[in-house]
Design a protein around this motif. Structure first.
Motif, short mmCIF file in Angstrom:
data_model
loop_
_atom_site.label_atom_id
_atom_site.label_comp_id
_atom_site.label_asym_id
_atom_site.label_seq_id
_atom_site.Cartn_x
_atom_site.Cartn_y
_atom_site.Cartn_z
N LEU A 142 0.81 -1.22 0.00
CA LEU A 142 0.00 0.00 0.00
C LEU A 142 0.85 1.27 0.00
N LEU A 143 1.95 1.24 0.77
CA LEU A 143 2.72 2.48 0.92
C LEU A 143 3.32 2.97 -0.39
N PRO A 144 3.85 2.09 -1.25
CA PRO A 144 4.35 2.60 -2.54
C PRO A 144 3.24 3.22 -3.39
N HIS A 145 2.03 2.64 -3.31
CA HIS A 145 0.92 3.20 -4.07
C HIS A 145 0.60 4.62 -3.57
N LEU A 146 0.59 4.79 -2.25
CA LEU A 146 0.31 6.13 -1.69
C LEU A 146 1.44 7.10 -2.04
N ALA A 147 2.68 6.60 -2.02
CA ALA A 147 3.82 7.46 -2.36
C ALA A 147 3.73 7.94 -3.81
N SER A 148 3.16 7.09 -4.67
CA SER A 148 3.06 7.46 -6.08
C SER A 148 2.11 8.63 -6.31
N ILE A 149 1.20 8.87 -5.37
CA ILE A 149 0.33 10.04 -5.53
C ILE A 149 0.71 11.15 -4.55
N GLY A 150 1.93 11.08 -4.05
CA GLY A 150 2.46 12.20 -3.27
C GLY A 150 2.24 12.11 -1.78
N PHE A 151 1.89 10.93 -1.26
CA PHE A 151 1.66 10.79 0.18
C PHE A 151 2.66 9.79 0.73
N LYS A 152 3.75 10.32 1.26
CA LYS A 152 4.84 9.43 1.69
C LYS A 152 4.70 9.06 3.16
N ILE A 153 4.84 7.80 3.45
CA ILE A 153 4.83 7.29 4.82
C ILE A 153 6.12 6.50 5.00
N ASP A 154 6.69 6.62 6.17
CA ASP A 154 7.92 5.88 6.48
C ASP A 154 7.72 4.38 6.18
N PRO A 155 8.50 3.82 5.23
CA PRO A 155 8.29 2.41 4.86
C PRO A 155 8.54 1.44 6.00
N SER A 156 9.20 1.90 7.06
CA SER A 156 9.48 0.98 8.17
C SER A 156 8.19 0.54 8.87
N PHE A 157 7.10 1.28 8.68
CA PHE A 157 5.82 0.87 9.28
C PHE A 157 5.42 -0.54 8.82
N ALA A 158 5.79 -0.87 7.59
CA ALA A 158 5.41 -2.18 7.06
C ALA A 158 6.12 -3.31 7.79
N HIS A 159 7.17 -2.97 8.52
CA HIS A 159 7.95 -4.01 9.20
C HIS A 159 7.87 -3.89 10.72
N ARG A 160 6.98 -3.02 11.19
CA ARG A 160 6.83 -2.87 12.64
C ARG A 160 5.74 -3.81 13.16
N ASP A 161 5.94 -4.29 14.35
CA ASP A 161 4.89 -5.10 14.96
C ASP A 161 3.70 -4.22 15.33
N MET A 162 2.52 -4.70 15.00
CA MET A 162 1.31 -3.95 15.34
C MET A 162 0.33 -4.88 16.05
N ARG A 163 -0.45 -4.29 16.94
CA ARG A 163 -1.47 -5.05 17.65
C ARG A 163 -2.74 -5.08 16.79
N LEU A 164 -3.28 -6.26 16.64
CA LEU A 164 -4.49 -6.42 15.82
C LEU A 164 -5.72 -6.59 16.70
N TYR A 165 -6.78 -5.88 16.36
CA TYR A 165 -8.06 -6.04 17.05
C TYR A 165 -9.10 -6.46 16.00
N HIS A 166 -9.90 -7.47 16.35
CA HIS A 166 -10.93 -7.95 15.42
C HIS A 166 -12.29 -7.38 15.83
N GLY A 167 -13.09 -6.98 14.86
CA GLY A 167 -14.43 -6.51 15.22
C GLY A 167 -15.16 -5.95 14.01
N ASP A 168 -16.19 -5.31 14.18
CA ASP A 168 -16.94 -5.13 15.40
C ASP A 168 -17.82 -6.36 15.60
N MET A 169 -17.70 -6.99 16.76
CA MET A 169 -18.40 -8.25 16.98
C MET A 169 -19.91 -8.07 17.01
#
Lengths: 448, 275
Positions: free
Chosen positions: B231-258
């Motif tokens: 996703l991040l390269p696609h966003l970068a292609s339209i001028g919205f850059k996000i630190d690519p390291s986010f793709a390799h960071r651990d994130m907590r997942l929540y499932h819902g809405d139950m």
């Protein structure tokens, strides 16, 4: 040029006694009042103290006191007394030059006048405030999104054995609500009245009504949606994180489970919610009302429950109905293109005026300047305003054209809608030479 | 050369620009463009009275300049071409657009990209409420990409079915409320009730602050969301850059809405229990 006929209506004395009088002082819209003019009052009918209202209710007294107008000319143009014909001609000139007139403040007038106001907005292709207040609009939007299981208040009176107040304090805001609809009356399925009913109060700030409750649940302030998510989760059998429930709502999951069990055992329950109880609740009204409506819908899978919002006084419910049946839309409507378009980027008349996106305004039976900041007052001074009101107010005093009209439920009759959608016929308790809002608005429609 | 339309004066009454698309304006000369009628309040006004006109939209590019904060519907139903706004715009910018691109160099009003189906919108400033959502019809976006460099109001991505929204600043209450699917990325703080009623879809909360997750979401495991590496390269292609390291960071997942279908996901870089 002949001098215009200046209409100064005579003061008309009240007749002695009236029964089944409708009070619009709060959302109860009680239609069982009796009024009696005291014998020592013939010299001064404008003194609110001269009218005895039974049963005694502070909001009813305040409401009728506010309707007793002083004598004066029926129409003023820039402070100069003129005939109604001259006044309507002045309004025509204002509306003809305006590129986007606003028609607002319709929640204290009759359905018949509201219908004429919609026609006026349509004819002059202006903007119509189709709801009583931004908070009422939020609750209405929630109902559109979530669906609404509701009933008449008469059904609550006859059937409800469990009454839930969610952040509501009807003892203060709707003084006769318990007596007439929700707690004390003996009904067909609750023959012993209060003894057959259980009152449950759920909210974040204890109040006079919570003191009367059989069960009280006090959760963390501003956590209505979280609390309702927990209640819905319990009904749906969702596995909840106990620590998260306690941390977010401030209430143990066991309390919520016990409450759900009690509610499921009800034969017929009614949930009352007051979106206007605090500024905080008013801001979050759309989300809170939506969650409440979804919760009530879920409760109907095991028993019968209905939802009611405790509305402000006046005829806001009638306004929503009139706008819906005449235009097929709801909310703030722009007729600029010739068809009604819902405006979603504004919340109130104040928004439109402060942005200068309207260039004329007509207010019916309302006094918006009373609640506005001085900055908005000044902005209102830049645009011509037309006011229909029975008494001298900050808005009428600064109006370009002011029609003094007979106040609804005091000197004019009409139809109003209670918050549960029941139509009530309002009869005047005195006569007046002043025209009603409906008559003036119909004249203005005919001008177009 | 692009068609340049510059406001002559500041207008406080709303101006309807929903019909002024690059494809319609392309074959017209500047004088013909100036004779097009715009709805201002209840009156039809010549476009040339409000805007000074230069250039041509033959190349499919239209540039609006000046304060257009009262103009609504810019890029409504856009299918191709490029619209640039050098200033702020009002509500319903890019509503129901199907293709092409819109760049707003100022801020935008409510309902940016309302119910859009394709194309891209880039707002360099902030946005009002209901990004991607059309409250008049109660429907959300079904495709395309909206990126916002500033903050956004309430109900970002409400009832989104497909498509992507990315907001660099904070968002108000009810993000991805009632989402059917789709992806929303929020780099700042998120208001209350995020994900309420969502059936499917993904919400990424990239702020380090503890998120406010509703009790009807279930805490899942910690993982690296590899979808971001696509996703991040696609966003970068339209001028919205996000630190690519986010793709390799651990994130907590929540499932819902139950309370709904329960197949939605909220990813949070904050690893705690949530607030």
């Amino acid at each position: 040029m002949a001098e215009p006929t200046i209409e100064t209506p005579p003061t008309v004395a009240l007749t002695d006694h009236h029964s089944d009088v409708v009070c619009m002082g709060c959302g109860c819209l009680c239609d069982d009042l009796s009024t009696q003019q005291r014998s020592d009052s013939s010299s001064d009918s404008a003194d609110p103290g001269m009218l005895t209202i039974l049963p005694a209710c502070s909001l009813a007294h305040e409401w009728f006191a506010g309707l007793m107008a002083e004598d004066g000319p029926a129409c003023l143009v820039r402070g100069r007394p003129v005939s109604i014909e001259e006044g309507t001609a002045a309004v025509r000139a204002i509306l003809a030059t305006a590129k986007r007139p606003l028609i607002a403040g319709l929640s204290n007038t009759s359905v018949e006048a509201q219908r004429e106001a919609v026609h006026l907005a349509e004819r002059w292709r202006g903007v119509l405030m189709g709801h009583a207040s931004p908070v009422a609009a939020r609750v209405h939007r929630a109902a559109q999104a979530a669906g609404l299981v509701t009933s008449t208040l008469g059904e609550v009176r006859q059937r409800a054995d469990v009454v839930v107040l969610w952040n509501a304090d009807p003892v203060v805001t709707h003084p006769r609500h318990f007596e007439r609809y929700s707690l004390h009356p003996k009904g067909r399925f609750v023959p012993r009245g209060r003894k057959d009913r259980q009152l449950i109060w759920i909210g974040s700030t204890p109040c006079a009504s919570s003191e009367l409750a059989d069960i009280k649940v006090i959760f963390a302030p501003g956590r209505d949606v979280e609390a309702l998510s927990v209640l819905q989760g319990i009904l749906n059998g969702v596995e909840l994180d106990e620590k998260m429930v306690l941390r977010q709502t401030g209430v143990s999951p066991d309390v919520w489970r016990d409450l759900s069990t009690t509610l499921r055992q009800a034969r017929y329950g009614a949930v009352f919610y007051d979106p206007n109880l605090s500024p905080e609740s008013a801001i979050h009204a759309e989300h809170d009302a939506r969650a409440l409506m979804q919760w009530v819908t879920l409760l109907n899978e095991t028993t019968s429950f209905v939802f009611h919002a405790l509305t402000e006084g006046g005829n806001g419910s009638g306004l929503e109905q009139v706008v819906a049946w005449t235009t097929g839309r709801s909310g703030i409507l722009d007729f600029g293109s010739g068809v009604p378009t819902v405006l979603t980027d504004v919340d109130s008349a104040q928004d439109l005026i402060s942005r200068r996106s309207v260039d004329a305004a007509l207010f019916v039976s309302s006094d918006p300047l009373r609640e506005w900041e001085p900055a908005e007052w000044r902005r209102l001074g830049f645009i011509p305003t037309v006011v229909l009101s029975n008494s001298s107010t900050a808005t009428s005093s600064s109006a370009t054209v002011w029609f003094r009209t007979a106040p609804l439920s005091y000197a004019a009759g009409g139809t109003v809608f209670r918050s549960d959608g029941v139509a009530l016929r309002v009869r005047p308790i005195t006569s007046s030479a002043l025209p009603s809002d409906e008559e003036i608005l119909r004249r203005l429609v005919c001008l177009a | 050369m692009a068609l340049h339309l510059t406001t002559r004066t500041h207008w406080t009454l709303p101006i309807d620009l929903s019909g002024e698309l690059p494809g319609l304006l392309a074959p017209l000369s500047p004088s013909e463009v100036g004779k097009r009628k715009l709805l201002v309040g209840r009156e039809q006004v010549d476009l040339g009275e409000i805007f000074s006109i230069s250039g041509s939209a033959g190349d499919g590019v239209v540039v609006w300049e000046g304060d257009l904060s009262t103009a609504f519907g810019i890029g409504h139903l856009l299918k191709e071409g490029q619209v640039t706004v050098r200033g702020s715009v009002g509500s319903y910018c890019g509503s129901q657009m199907k293709g092409g691109s819109i760049v707003v160099e100022g801020s935008a009003g409510t309902s940016v990209g309302a119910a859009m189906a394709g194309g891209t919108i880039h707002v360099l400033g902030s946005c009002g409420n209901d990004v991607g959502h059309d409250p008049r019809r109660g429907v959300g976006m079904t495709g395309g990409t909206i990126v916002v460099d500033g903050s956004a109001g309430t109900h970002v991505g409400r009832t989104i079915r497909r498509g992507t929204i990315a907001v660099r600043g904070s968002v108000g209450e009810g993000a991805v409320m009632d989402a059917i699917a789709g992806t929303v990325i929020v780099m700042g703080k998120s208001g209350r009730n995020a994900g309420s009623g969502m059936r499917r879809g993904s919400l990424f909360l990239l702020d380090d602050a503890p998120p406010e997750i509703l009790p009807t979401f279930q805490r899942g495991r910690s993982l690296k969301p590899l979808i971001l590496s696509l996703l991040l390269p696609h966003l970068a292609s339209i001028g919205f850059k996000i630190d690519p390291s986010f793709a390799h960071r651990d994130m907590r997942l929540y499932h819902g809405d139950m309370l709904s279908l329960g197949l939605g996901e909220i990813f949070s870089v904050h690893q705690g229990d949530g607030e």
